[in-house]
Design an enzyme around this catalytic site. Structure first.
Site, PDB file in Angstrom:
ATOM      1  N   ALA A 243       0.832  -1.202   0.000  1.00 31.62           N
ATOM      2  CA  ALA A 243       0.000   0.000   0.000  1.00 31.62           C
ATOM      3  C   ALA A 243       0.869   1.255   0.000  1.00 31.62           C
ATOM      4  CB  ALA A 243      -0.905  -0.009   1.230  1.00 31.62           C
ATOM      5  N   GLY A 245      -0.178   1.386  -3.238  1.00 31.44           N
ATOM      6  CA  GLY A 245      -0.484   0.628  -4.434  1.00 31.44           C
ATOM      7  C   GLY A 245       0.113   1.064  -5.743  1.00 31.44           C
ATOM      8  N   GLY A 246       1.006   2.041  -5.756  1.00 31.48           N
ATOM      9  CA  GLY A 246       1.593   2.464  -7.025  1.00 31.48           C
ATOM     10  C   GLY A 246       2.282   1.332  -7.752  1.00 31.48           C
ATOM     11  N   ASP A 262      -0.145  -6.128   2.678  1.00 26.87           N
ATOM     12  CA  ASP A 262       0.221  -5.013   3.546  1.00 26.87           C
ATOM     13  C   ASP A 262      -0.510  -5.204   4.874  1.00 26.87           C
ATOM     14  OD1 ASP A 262       1.560  -2.030   2.910  1.00 26.87           O
ATOM     15  OD2 ASP A 262       0.247  -2.090   4.667  1.00 26.87           O
ATOM     16  N   CYS A 357      13.036   3.569   0.073  1.00 25.93           N
ATOM     17  CA  CYS A 357      13.081   5.003  -0.250  1.00 25.93           C
ATOM     18  C   CYS A 357      13.896   5.717   0.822  1.00 25.93           C
ATOM     19  CB  CYS A 357      11.673   5.593  -0.374  1.00 25.93           C
ATOM     20  SG  CYS A 357      10.643   5.396   1.095  1.00 25.93           S
TER      21      CYS A 357
END
Length: 424
Positions: A243, A245-246, A262, A357
């Protein structure tokens, strides 16, 4: 009869909400986005809620420089958590960065220190205004962050990070159908840095062509790379920690049969909404990846692991102030556990992509080294320059480390990405 609550002057509730957000981030260690709801409770106007968020975010982006100005105008240093310092930060960032007239900037924060040092706040603000003091062109990174990132990425990395904070980031869109790239470049007035990707200036997303029809979704170009690196496929794929969800949508639009896992119910609700809007499909599982397991190995596993998120500081400057080294250590341990577990679910000949990230080597390069030593049954699959946008190149091991400013113009988030194949 109880006395009615006093009605605050126009503009004050938004500044009070900004104060609450800053307190939540700087004193309680909460993410800024998590603090917005409670901080703005009772504020009906959407523009006032947006203003409160903008003020808090800009204070966090400029915090070291704002504090340096405040300290230059006080004989005795104000405590970091004093209401006077918080009020001055809010007043100064409005006047010096957000374009608010000085009289309005100070008038709307003085009520925040009622019963406190109003004269001190007014006096410090007045002194700095009369002196014509300004913020530096490039924001200054907090010292602990600057020390970590300088050790990892050197002077150029620090300068790129400061430049990234100085300008509003662009809006990157990922298209469901890459064949529509030229169409949306024209309709949205943007540029394409990769097939199926569009970069535009910031805009009100729901009003843009193609949004309601689900033709695209917002996704930083660096965040779009992990799923791209699995390519087209008609096999089975797991998107772990999926999530909102990209990456699930990327995989589904590329032909994969996707299972998205998730633990967060609220974040999975966003994934459901995104799939409904785009018309894409995936099996959604709410579960802790450390406790759940698929019924059988799959062709591809994508693990975009929970991390410090220091790579997305351009849009979320709160990470610069609330993430501590101990948290990075704990998150790195979690990533190792998740990666170890995810590897078991890749069939022989299948592909595993790991991403974070983060700009912290402990959450990237060190994970690659640890996994290579622990799992000789996985071979690193070098990522080619032709799979990446201009400006981003693979490292010596064939992995991807994106640093701020690599993609020009407009920059990119910080990511680490590695790709392996399980030996047959």
């Amino acid at each position: 009869m109880p006395r009615p609550e006093p009605v605050e002057a126009p503009g004050v509730p938004a500044r009070r909400a900004a104060l609450r957000m800053l307190d939540a981030v700087l004193r309680q260690g909460l993410p800024l986005e998590a603090a917005i709801g409670r901080a703005t409770a009772g504020i009906d106007r959407a523009d006032d809620r947006a203003l409160a968020h903008a003020i808090a975010a800009e204070v966090l982006r400029r915090l070291p420089d704002l504090d340096a100005l405040i300290d230059s105008a006080t004989k005795t240093r104000l405590p970091d958590d004093s209401k006077a310092r918080f009020a001055l930060r809010i007043a100064l960032v409005q006047a010096l960065s957000l374009g608010t007239p000085s009289h309005a900037a100070i008038a709307t924060v003085l009520p925040l220190v009622d019963g406190g040092p109003r004269k001190l706040v007014h006096g410090v603000f007045g002194t700095l205004s009369r002196n014509g003091d300004q913020l530096p062109e490039l924001p200054t990174l907090p010292d602990p962050v600057a020390l970590r990132w300088h050790a990892a990425w050197g002077d150029d990395g620090i300068h790129a990070a400061e430049e990234a904070m100085a300008a509003p980031p662009p809006l990157d869109l990922t298209l469901a159908d890459w064949d529509e790239t030229a169409r949306f470049v024209e309709e949205l007035g943007g540029v394409s840095l990769l097939p199926g990707q569009i970069r535009i200036d910031s805009a009100h997303v729901p009003e843009l062509p193609g949004f309601e029809e689900g033709r695209w979704w917002v996704q930083d170009i660096a965040a779009s790379l992990p799923a791209r690196l699995l390519g087209k496929g008609a096999g089975s794929a797991l998107d772990l920690c999926a999530a909102p969800g990209g990456k699930t949508m990327q995989l589904a639009s590329a032909g994969w049969r996707v299972t998205s896992v998730d633990a967060s119910e609220s974040r999975l609700a966003r994934l459901h909404d995104n799939l409904a809007r785009t018309g894409l499909s995936a099996e959604i599982v709410q579960a802790d990846v450390l406790e759940w397991a698929p019924p059988a190995p799959v062709d591809a596993v994508l693990l975009d692991a929970p991390c410090s998120a220091t790579g997305i500081f351009r849009r979320h400057p709160d990470v610069l102030h609330r993430v501590r080294p101990s948290q990075i250590t704990d998150l790195a341990a979690l990533q190792t556990s998740l990666l170890t577990r995810a590897a078991e679910w890749v069939r022989p000949g299948g592909t595993l992509v790991f991403a974070t990230c983060s700009l912290e080597p402990a959450e990237g390069e060190k994970q690659r080294e640890r996994f290579a030593a622990a799992r000789p049954d996985f071979a690193l699959v070098p990522i080619g320059a032709d799979e990446l946008p201009a400006g981003i190149v693979p490292d010596a091991k064939g992995c991807v480390r994106t640093l701020p400013g690599m993609v020009k113009p407009g920059g990119n988030d910080g990511f680490f990405i590695a790709r392996w194949q399980r030996r047959g």
